[in-house]
Design a protein around this motif. Structure first.
Motif, PDB file in Angstrom:
ATOM      1  N   ILE A   1       0.821  -1.213   0.047  1.00  0.00           N
ATOM      2  CA  ILE A   1       0.008   0.138   0.135  1.00  0.00           C
ATOM      3  C   ILE A   1       0.709   1.167   0.117  1.00  0.00           C
ATOM      4  N   THR A   2       0.363   2.271  -0.393  1.00  0.00           N
ATOM      5  CA  THR A   2       1.099   3.542  -0.509  1.00  0.00           C
ATOM      6  C   THR A   2       0.812   4.589   0.670  1.00  0.00           C
TER       7      THR A   2
ATOM      8  N   SER B   1      -0.137   7.534   0.358  1.00  0.00           N
ATOM      9  CA  SER B   1      -1.363   8.264  -0.016  1.00  0.00           C
ATOM     10  C   SER B   1      -2.628   7.530   0.212  1.00  0.00           C
ATOM     11  N   GLU B   2      -2.556   6.328   0.006  1.00  0.00           N
ATOM     12  CA  GLU B   2      -3.791   5.330   0.261  1.00  0.00           C
ATOM     13  C   GLU B   2      -3.956   5.161   1.814  1.00  0.00           C
TER      14      GLU B   2
ATOM     15  N   ARG C   1       5.358   5.016  -8.382  1.00  0.00           N
ATOM     16  CA  ARG C   1       4.432   4.701  -7.108  1.00  0.00           C
ATOM     17  C   ARG C   1       5.433   4.111  -5.792  1.00  0.00           C
TER      18      ARG C   1
ATOM     19  N   GLN D   1       5.791   1.879  -2.750  1.00  0.00           N
ATOM     20  CA  GLN D   1       5.100   0.927  -1.860  1.00  0.00           C
ATOM     21  C   GLN D   1       5.666   0.728  -0.440  1.00  0.00           C
TER      22      GLN D   1
ATOM     23  N   ASP E   1     -10.913   4.781  -1.818  1.00  0.00           N
ATOM     24  CA  ASP E   1     -10.442   4.849  -3.089  1.00  0.00           C
ATOM     25  C   ASP E   1      -9.347   3.766  -3.506  1.00  0.00           C
ATOM     26  N   TRP E   2      -8.281   4.016  -2.557  1.00  0.00           N
ATOM     27  CA  TRP E   2      -7.195   3.056  -2.535  1.00  0.00           C
ATOM     28  C   TRP E   2      -7.570   1.708  -3.114  1.00  0.00           C
ATOM     29  N   LYS E   3      -8.705   1.124  -2.527  1.00  0.00           N
ATOM     30  CA  LYS E   3      -8.983  -0.464  -2.741  1.00  0.00           C
ATOM     31  C   LYS E   3      -9.900  -0.502  -4.061  1.00  0.00           C
TER      32      LYS E   3
ATOM     33  N   ASN F   1      -9.451   1.454  -6.713  1.00  0.00           N
ATOM     34  CA  ASN F   1      -8.326   1.730  -7.776  1.00  0.00           C
ATOM     35  C   ASN F   1      -7.486   0.480  -7.950  1.00  0.00           C
ATOM     36  N   ARG F   2      -7.441  -0.401  -7.205  1.00  0.00           N
ATOM     37  CA  ARG F   2      -6.510  -1.653  -7.076  1.00  0.00           C
ATOM     38  C   ARG F   2      -7.464  -2.727  -8.067  1.00  0.00           C
TER      39      ARG F   2
END
Length: 168
Positions: free
Chosen positions: A64-65, A67-68, A104, A106, A162-164, A166-167
């Motif tokens: 995960i990043t 920002s996420e 990106r 991680q 949004d992170w999830k 977007n993946r």
């Protein structure tokens, strides 16, 4: 109307704050945070907020990043960057370029980070007796459920999922 037991807040006049959830959350956060800081004294997790939740999130969502994560840590982008940099400096996290998108970055937990989280698990396991002794087990569960409901609504309002999405 039922009789509400008297407490220390009856001794002072706080006007509209007497029915404001935000006021009691703030007071509670200050006291609970102070107690947690004492328990984490000497640990790389002491000092500041967001370290513990960030480590747990990274442990369970490797790659995960920052920002996420930031919506769940309650941080803006610059504060989240500082927090992650500190966790990396302290050897609790690693940052690696995403093999698919080099821009990106991680995040991955280190062995030292896992050891620190084991300490936190012990503290959190004792939380009902040490920090919330005044609640029955049922009241504790209800309180957690209500606070989680409120927190989830705020996170989702600010696109915390949004992170999830977007993946997918």
């Amino acid at each position: 109307m039922t009789d509400t037991p008297k407490d220390c807040f009856d001794e002072i006049e706080i006007d509209c704050l007497s029915t404001a959830i935000s006021y009691y959350i703030r007071v509670l956060n200050l006291w609970v945070s102070r107690d947690l800081e004492k328990k984490l004294s000497g640990s790389p997790l002491a000092g500041g907020t967001g370290k513990v939740s960030t480590l747990f999130i990274v442990e369970h969502q490797p790659g995960i990043t920052a920002s996420e994560i930031r919506q769940f840590a309650g941080k803006d982008a610059p504060a989240m960057t500082r927090l992650v940099d500190k966790l990396i400096t302290d050897g609790l996290l690693d940052r690696r370029p995403d093999p698919e998108t080099k821009r990106r970055q991680q995040l991955f937990i280190t062995d030292k980070g896992r050891i620190a989280l084991d300490e936190v698990r012990g503290i959190v396991g004792r939380e009902p007796e040490e920090a919330f002794w005044m609640l029955t087990a049922e009241e504790h569960a209800q309180t957690v459920a209500l606070l989680r409901k409120i927190a989830a609504a705020y996170v989702e309002r600010h696109n915390g999922l949004d992170w999830k999405r977007n993946r997918s």
